[in-house]
Design an enzyme around this catalytic site. Structure first.
Site, PDB file in Angstrom:
ATOM      1  N   ASP A  48     103.117 -37.794  -8.643  1.00 54.13           N
ATOM      2  CA  ASP A  48     102.398 -36.979  -7.665  1.00 54.13           C
ATOM      3  C   ASP A  48     102.962 -37.199  -6.264  1.00 54.13           C
ATOM      4  O   ASP A  48     102.496 -36.588  -5.296  1.00 54.13           O
ATOM      5  CB  ASP A  48     100.875 -37.196  -7.733  1.00 54.13           C
ATOM      6  CG  ASP A  48     100.464 -38.622  -7.463  1.00 54.13           C
ATOM      7  OD1 ASP A  48     101.335 -39.482  -7.286  1.00 54.13           O
ATOM      8  OD2 ASP A  48      99.234 -38.886  -7.421  1.00 54.13           O
ATOM      9  N   SER A  49     104.025 -38.031  -6.166  1.00 56.68           N
ATOM     10  CA  SER A  49     104.818 -38.093  -4.932  1.00 56.68           C
ATOM     11  C   SER A  49     105.353 -36.711  -4.593  1.00 56.68           C
ATOM     12  O   SER A  49     105.768 -36.468  -3.461  1.00 56.68           O
ATOM     13  CB  SER A  49     105.978 -39.083  -5.095  1.00 56.68           C
ATOM     14  OG  SER A  49     106.698 -38.820  -6.283  1.00 56.68           O
ATOM     15  N   ASP A  87     102.006 -38.085 -13.724  1.00 59.62           N
ATOM     16  CA  ASP A  87     100.867 -38.643 -12.992  1.00 59.62           C
ATOM     17  C   ASP A  87      99.629 -37.779 -13.171  1.00 59.62           C
ATOM     18  O   ASP A  87      99.707 -36.542 -13.077  1.00 59.62           O
ATOM     19  CB  ASP A  87     101.183 -38.676 -11.491  1.00 59.62           C
ATOM     20  CG  ASP A  87     101.662 -40.031 -11.024  1.00 59.62           C
ATOM     21  OD1 ASP A  87     101.226 -41.053 -11.595  1.00 59.62           O
ATOM     22  OD2 ASP A  87     102.472 -40.068 -10.080  1.00 59.62           O
ATOM     23  N   LYS A 116      99.924 -41.158 -16.415  1.00 59.28           N
ATOM     24  CA  LYS A 116      99.798 -42.352 -15.575  1.00 59.28           C
ATOM     25  C   LYS A 116      98.569 -42.240 -14.673  1.00 59.28           C
ATOM     26  O   LYS A 116      98.344 -41.195 -14.051  1.00 59.28           O
ATOM     27  CB  LYS A 116     101.067 -42.536 -14.731  1.00 59.28           C
ATOM     28  CG  LYS A 116     100.981 -43.736 -13.777  1.00 59.28           C
ATOM     29  CD  LYS A 116     102.342 -44.157 -13.277  1.00 59.28           C
ATOM     30  CE  LYS A 116     102.840 -43.447 -12.062  1.00 59.28           C
ATOM     31  NZ  LYS A 116     101.994 -43.545 -10.868  1.00 59.28           N
ATOM     32  N   GLU A 118      96.129 -44.482 -11.693  1.00 59.05           N
ATOM     33  CA  GLU A 118      96.179 -45.604 -10.749  1.00 59.05           C
ATOM     34  C   GLU A 118      94.922 -46.459 -10.835  1.00 59.05           C
ATOM     35  O   GLU A 118      93.808 -45.934 -10.895  1.00 59.05           O
ATOM     36  CB  GLU A 118      96.335 -45.066  -9.323  1.00 59.05           C
ATOM     37  CG  GLU A 118      97.655 -44.344  -9.103  1.00 59.05           C
ATOM     38  CD  GLU A 118      97.867 -43.901  -7.660  1.00 59.05           C
ATOM     39  OE1 GLU A 118      97.044 -44.252  -6.776  1.00 59.05           O
ATOM     40  OE2 GLU A 118      98.872 -43.191  -7.428  1.00 59.05           O
ATOM     41  N   GLU A 185     103.558 -51.500  -7.731  1.00 59.78           N
ATOM     42  CA  GLU A 185     104.127 -50.958  -6.489  1.00 59.78           C
ATOM     43  C   GLU A 185     103.837 -51.857  -5.302  1.00 59.78           C
ATOM     44  O   GLU A 185     102.676 -52.207  -5.035  1.00 59.78           O
ATOM     45  CB  GLU A 185     103.553 -49.543  -6.245  1.00 59.78           C
ATOM     46  CG  GLU A 185     104.095 -48.918  -4.966  1.00 59.78           C
ATOM     47  CD  GLU A 185     103.869 -47.413  -4.851  1.00 59.78           C
ATOM     48  OE1 GLU A 185     103.354 -46.803  -5.811  1.00 59.78           O
ATOM     49  OE2 GLU A 185     104.213 -46.866  -3.787  1.00 59.78           O
TER      50      GLU A 185
HETATM   51  O1  KIV Z   1     104.193 -40.602  -7.662  1.00 59.77           O
HETATM   52  C1  KIV Z   1     105.178 -41.325  -7.839  1.00 59.77           C
HETATM   53  O2  KIV Z   1     106.327 -40.943  -7.650  1.00 59.77           O
HETATM   54  C2  KIV Z   1     104.935 -42.688  -8.293  1.00 59.77           C
HETATM   55  C3  KIV Z   1     106.067 -43.656  -8.165  1.00 59.77           C
HETATM   56  C4  KIV Z   1     106.193 -44.086  -6.768  1.00 59.77           C
HETATM   57  C5  KIV Z   1     105.912 -44.815  -9.082  1.00 59.77           C
HETATM   58  O3  KIV Z   1     103.859 -43.014  -8.714  1.00 59.77           O
END
Ligand code: KIV
Length: 271
Positions: A48-49, A87, A116, A118, A185
């Site tokens: 989600d970056s 994510d 994924k 958090e 992280e």
């Molecule tokens: O969203 C993302 O790119 C991430 C990475 C920084 C691990 O969660």
């Protein structure tokens, strides 16, 4: 959505047992996916970056499940060999029912192999429910971009003894809840090592030192595309390439550096 099957979750877990470093990178579209696979990246994360590096927001909080499905499908269409992780975005797993339903959409409509989430604690029930439904889960501890407001900014986590001990307990709880892998992280390198030794599932570090079982970077950092100051834990591999070398070679240099223990170097880590 059915596409070619990439690396299995079991194969990635076995890499930890065999002491082989796991290479992970983010991707958000088909062309970059092809570069990553040509360079031998084993796990692709549709992170989600993308809210920051593709959509231009200053956090990941505005990304929606539909956004993640869209980008995951672009990656899934091109993916041939890698494990595909996506994510679950902010507020998409606040209740167990939402978590289950959104994870199913990300797999069915997005084509992901694994989702994924958090955090630990309140998220553990959601993880148990997703895993019980047959979808593999990757955890994420340390700096949690979706909790950036509560954390008071992008800073190193787990420096105090109590916070470090809690993170080790959280890592064990993620494994017990059924997670198959976890991202660590922005934590001290010594804590990255401690957590990696405390769990049997692979740890994938980003600013968590060289002793994690694998490493992940945001692709745009590796390619020098991220505007402004690059995070200390990242490296512009493309910028260091000799003239005439391109994206695939830069990603291959990252893969080689992770496999041989040259990346992350001490200057990419935290005390
Ligand atoms: O969203 C993302 O790119 C991430 C990475 C920084 C691990 O969660």
């Amino acid at each position: 959505m059915n596409g070619p099957q990439g690396l299995s979750v079991e194969a990635v877990v076995k890499m930890k047992q065999a002491g082989k470093k796991i290479t992970v990178l983010t991707a958000y579209d088909a062309s970059m996916t092809k570069h990553l696979e040509a360079a031998g990246v084993e796990v692709i994360l549709v992170g989600d970056s993308l809210g920051m590096v593709v959509q231009g927001h200053d956090s990941t909080l505005l990304v929606t499940v539909d956004d993640m499905i869209y980008h995951c499908r672009l990656v899934a269409c091109a993916r041939e060999s890698a494990l595909l992780v996506v994510d679950m975005p902010y507020h998409s797993y606040t209740t167990v029912d939402m978590a289950r339903a959104n994870a199913q959409r990300l797999v069915k409509e997005g084509g992901a192999d694994m989702v994924k989430l958090e955090g630990a604690g309140a998220v553990l029930d959601a993880i148990r429910a997703i895993v019980a439904g047959g979808i593999p889960v990757c955890g994420h501890l340390g700096l949690l971009p979706q909790s950036i407001e509560e954390l008071g900014g992008y800073r190193v986590q787990g420096r105090e003894q109590a916070a470090a001990d809690k993170m080790v307990a959280d890592a064990r709880a993620l494994e017990e809840a059924g997670a198959s892998m976890m991202v660590l992280e922005c934590i001290p390198s010594a804590l990255g090592k401690r957590i990696s030794e405390a769990v049997t599932i692979p740890t994938i570090g980003i600013g968590a030192g060289p002793d994690c079982d694998g490493q992940v970077l945001v692709l745009y950092d590796l390619l020098g595309l991220t505007p402004g100051k690059r995070p200390r834990f990242s490296k512009d591999f493309l910028g260091e390439m000799p003239a005439g070398k391109g994206i695939t070679e830069a990603v291959r240099a990252y893969v080689e550096a992770v496999k041989t223990g040259k990346f992350p170097a001490p200057e990419h880590g935290f005390k």
